[in-house]
Enzyme design. Sequence first.
Site, PDB file in Angstrom:
ATOM      1  N   ASP A  38      90.535 -17.036 -14.472  1.00  0.00           N
ATOM      2  CA  ASP A  38      90.252 -16.991 -15.918  1.00  0.00           C
ATOM      3  C   ASP A  38      91.492 -17.478 -16.647  1.00  0.00           C
ATOM      4  OD1 ASP A  38      89.267 -16.194 -18.576  1.00  0.00           O
ATOM      5  OD2 ASP A  38      87.895 -14.870 -17.502  1.00  0.00           O
ATOM      6  N   ASP A  63      92.655 -23.116 -16.529  1.00  0.00           N
ATOM      7  CA  ASP A  63      91.571 -23.599 -17.387  1.00  0.00           C
ATOM      8  C   ASP A  63      90.503 -24.222 -16.501  1.00  0.00           C
ATOM      9  OD1 ASP A  63      89.936 -25.207 -19.119  1.00  0.00           O
ATOM     10  OD2 ASP A  63      91.537 -25.145 -20.611  1.00  0.00           O
ATOM     11  N   TYR A 156      75.547 -25.541 -26.915  1.00  0.00           N
ATOM     12  CA  TYR A 156      75.379 -24.547 -25.848  1.00  0.00           C
ATOM     13  C   TYR A 156      74.108 -24.849 -25.030  1.00  0.00           C
ATOM     14  CZ  TYR A 156      75.301 -19.933 -23.613  1.00  0.00           C
ATOM     15  OH  TYR A 156      75.305 -18.905 -22.699  1.00  0.00           O
ATOM     16  N   LYS A 160      74.083 -25.858 -21.030  1.00  0.00           N
ATOM     17  CA  LYS A 160      73.413 -25.044 -20.011  1.00  0.00           C
ATOM     18  C   LYS A 160      72.245 -25.806 -19.359  1.00  0.00           C
ATOM     19  CE  LYS A 160      76.054 -21.438 -20.310  1.00  0.00           C
ATOM     20  NZ  LYS A 160      76.857 -20.983 -19.177  1.00  0.00           N
TER      21      LYS A 160
HETATM   22  N1  LIG Z   1      76.289 -12.762 -22.615  1.00  0.00           N
HETATM   23  C1  LIG Z   1      75.115 -13.346 -22.693  1.00  0.00           C
HETATM   24  O1  LIG Z   1      74.216 -12.923 -23.430  1.00  0.00           O
HETATM   25  C2  LIG Z   1      74.836 -14.566 -21.850  1.00  0.00           C
HETATM   26  C3  LIG Z   1      73.518 -15.073 -21.799  1.00  0.00           C
HETATM   27  C4  LIG Z   1      73.263 -16.209 -21.039  1.00  0.00           C
HETATM   28  C5  LIG Z   1      74.285 -16.827 -20.351  1.00  0.00           C
HETATM   29  N2  LIG Z   1      75.540 -16.315 -20.416  1.00  0.00           N
HETATM   30  C6  LIG Z   1      76.598 -17.013 -19.677  1.00  0.00           C
HETATM   31  O2  LIG Z   1      77.209 -16.128 -18.762  1.00  0.00           O
HETATM   32  C7  LIG Z   1      78.579 -16.513 -18.568  1.00  0.00           C
HETATM   33  C8  LIG Z   1      79.470 -15.300 -18.767  1.00  0.00           C
HETATM   34  O3  LIG Z   1      79.291 -14.811 -20.096  1.00  0.00           O
HETATM   35  P1  LIG Z   1      79.861 -13.406 -20.585  1.00  0.00           P
HETATM   36  O4  LIG Z   1      78.791 -12.724 -21.352  1.00  0.00           O
HETATM   37  O5  LIG Z   1      80.525 -12.705 -19.474  1.00  0.00           O
HETATM   38  O6  LIG Z   1      80.938 -13.931 -21.650  1.00  0.00           O
HETATM   39  P2  LIG Z   1      82.460 -13.491 -21.855  1.00  0.00           P
HETATM   40  O7  LIG Z   1      82.898 -14.138 -23.116  1.00  0.00           O
HETATM   41  O8  LIG Z   1      82.606 -12.011 -21.712  1.00  0.00           O
HETATM   42  O9  LIG Z   1      83.176 -14.166 -20.582  1.00  0.00           O
HETATM   43  C9  LIG Z   1      83.420 -15.538 -20.497  1.00  0.00           C
HETATM   44  C10 LIG Z   1      84.742 -15.734 -19.783  1.00  0.00           C
HETATM   45  O10 LIG Z   1      85.001 -17.131 -19.654  1.00  0.00           O
HETATM   46  C11 LIG Z   1      86.394 -17.311 -19.834  1.00  0.00           C
HETATM   47  N3  LIG Z   1      86.698 -18.671 -20.241  1.00  0.00           N
HETATM   48  C12 LIG Z   1      86.397 -19.278 -21.412  1.00  0.00           C
HETATM   49  N4  LIG Z   1      86.906 -20.506 -21.452  1.00  0.00           N
HETATM   50  C13 LIG Z   1      87.561 -20.695 -20.265  1.00  0.00           C
HETATM   51  C14 LIG Z   1      88.304 -21.767 -19.716  1.00  0.00           C
HETATM   52  N5  LIG Z   1      88.491 -22.910 -20.395  1.00  0.00           N
HETATM   53  N6  LIG Z   1      88.824 -21.615 -18.484  1.00  0.00           N
HETATM   54  C15 LIG Z   1      88.663 -20.448 -17.792  1.00  0.00           C
HETATM   55  N7  LIG Z   1      87.965 -19.398 -18.270  1.00  0.00           N
HETATM   56  C16 LIG Z   1      87.422 -19.533 -19.492  1.00  0.00           C
HETATM   57  C17 LIG Z   1      86.760 -16.321 -20.933  1.00  0.00           C
HETATM   58  O11 LIG Z   1      88.169 -16.064 -20.965  1.00  0.00           O
HETATM   59  C18 LIG Z   1      85.925 -15.107 -20.562  1.00  0.00           C
HETATM   60  O12 LIG Z   1      86.635 -14.206 -19.739  1.00  0.00           O
HETATM   61  C19 LIG Z   1      78.852 -17.642 -19.556  1.00  0.00           C
HETATM   62  O13 LIG Z   1      78.747 -18.885 -18.903  1.00  0.00           O
HETATM   63  C20 LIG Z   1      77.732 -17.497 -20.557  1.00  0.00           C
HETATM   64  O14 LIG Z   1      77.435 -18.721 -21.200  1.00  0.00           O
HETATM   65  C21 LIG Z   1      75.857 -15.200 -21.137  1.00  0.00           C
END
Ligand SMILES: NC(=O)c1ccc[n+]([C@@H]2O[C@H](COP(=O)([O-])OP(=O)(O)OC[C@H]3O[C@@H](n4cnc5c(N)ncnc54)[C@H](O)[C@@H]3O)[C@@H](O)[C@H]2O)c1
Length: 248
Positions: A38, A63, A156, A160
């Site tokens: 992360d 990153d 987004y 996806k």
């Molecule tokens: N939360 C929801 O409702 C939901 C729904 C559908 C899909 N998702 C997908 O699930 C995945 C996880 O989501 P989440 O809810 O845990 O979100 P979150 O924001 O809690 O976690 C996302 C993580 O990605 C990391 N990140 C962002 N940019 C980065 C980069 N450039 N390099 C490395 N790390 C990076 C962030 O630091 C964070 O820890 C994501 O891909 C999100 O799109 C989430």
Amino acid sequence: MQMRLKDKVALITGGVGDIGRSIAEEFLRQGAAVVLFDLGDELLAATAAELAAGDRLSVVSGDVRNLTDLEKAAATARERHGRLDILVTCAGVLEHMPIDKLSMANWDRVIGVNLTGTFVACKAAAPIMKASGGGRIITISSVGGRTGRPHVGADYAASKGGVIGLTMLLAKELGQYGITVNSIAPGPIGGRMLDQLPPENIKALIGTACIGRLGRPLDIARAATFLASDEAEWITGEILDVNGGVYI
Ligand SMILES: NC(=O)c1ccc[n+]([C@@H]2O[C@H](COP(=O)([O-])OP(=O)(O)OC[C@H]3O[C@@H](n4cnc5c(N)ncnc54)[C@H](O)[C@@H]3O)[C@@H](O)[C@H]2O)c1
């Protein structure tokens, strides 16, 4: 109780996020060693301290758009834990503006992290998995990439949708090496990402679910554990909806 991922080694991007961390906890519970990737050393160190998994847990900061950073994480799995069996690509960002407000910078960031970042992680992990005779890649897409769900933003939804195409292509390309490639498409999960939405949007979202609650990170972690386990060895190219019945 039998541990379903005993002696497996997993790399999880976005590993300190709500979903990534829950997957890490579940994988550790099931006997795997885990490398969390992360942004930011401090959050990684804090998460590692909380997970308290000793030498079964490593952290690498970087990153997800940077191939060198991901290669370092994949090498850490191999060098510190002996192999790399499972990749889960959780790193993601959400910017949910209507198209007239969405800047080119917004677009580039979301496509960069969500789509390019997923590709980069797969590119770093695939050679190691090929060399060891197999592996499991689990991408995280979204109901937004399946249906163009309202309010998630064009950037987004496009990112996806791209992850889904990438998953299906890689399943075909990597199957001959014993690597399965599947995607989990979560519905709305309670946590940081959803906290960015106005409360009325969240209420409306729950109203669209067959099962009338938001998802929990653990709902996704359990699905990931199944796809990573031996029980799923003949499943590939699949997009698994885990969404409580949110299909808009
Ligand atoms: N939360 C929801 O409702 C939901 C729904 C559908 C899909 N998702 C997908 O699930 C995945 C996880 O989501 P989440 O809810 O845990 O979100 P979150 O924001 O809690 O976690 C996302 C993580 O990605 C990391 N990140 C962002 N940019 C980065 C980069 N450039 N390099 C490395 N790390 C990076 C962030 O630091 C964070 O820890 C994501 O891909 C999100 O799109 C989430």
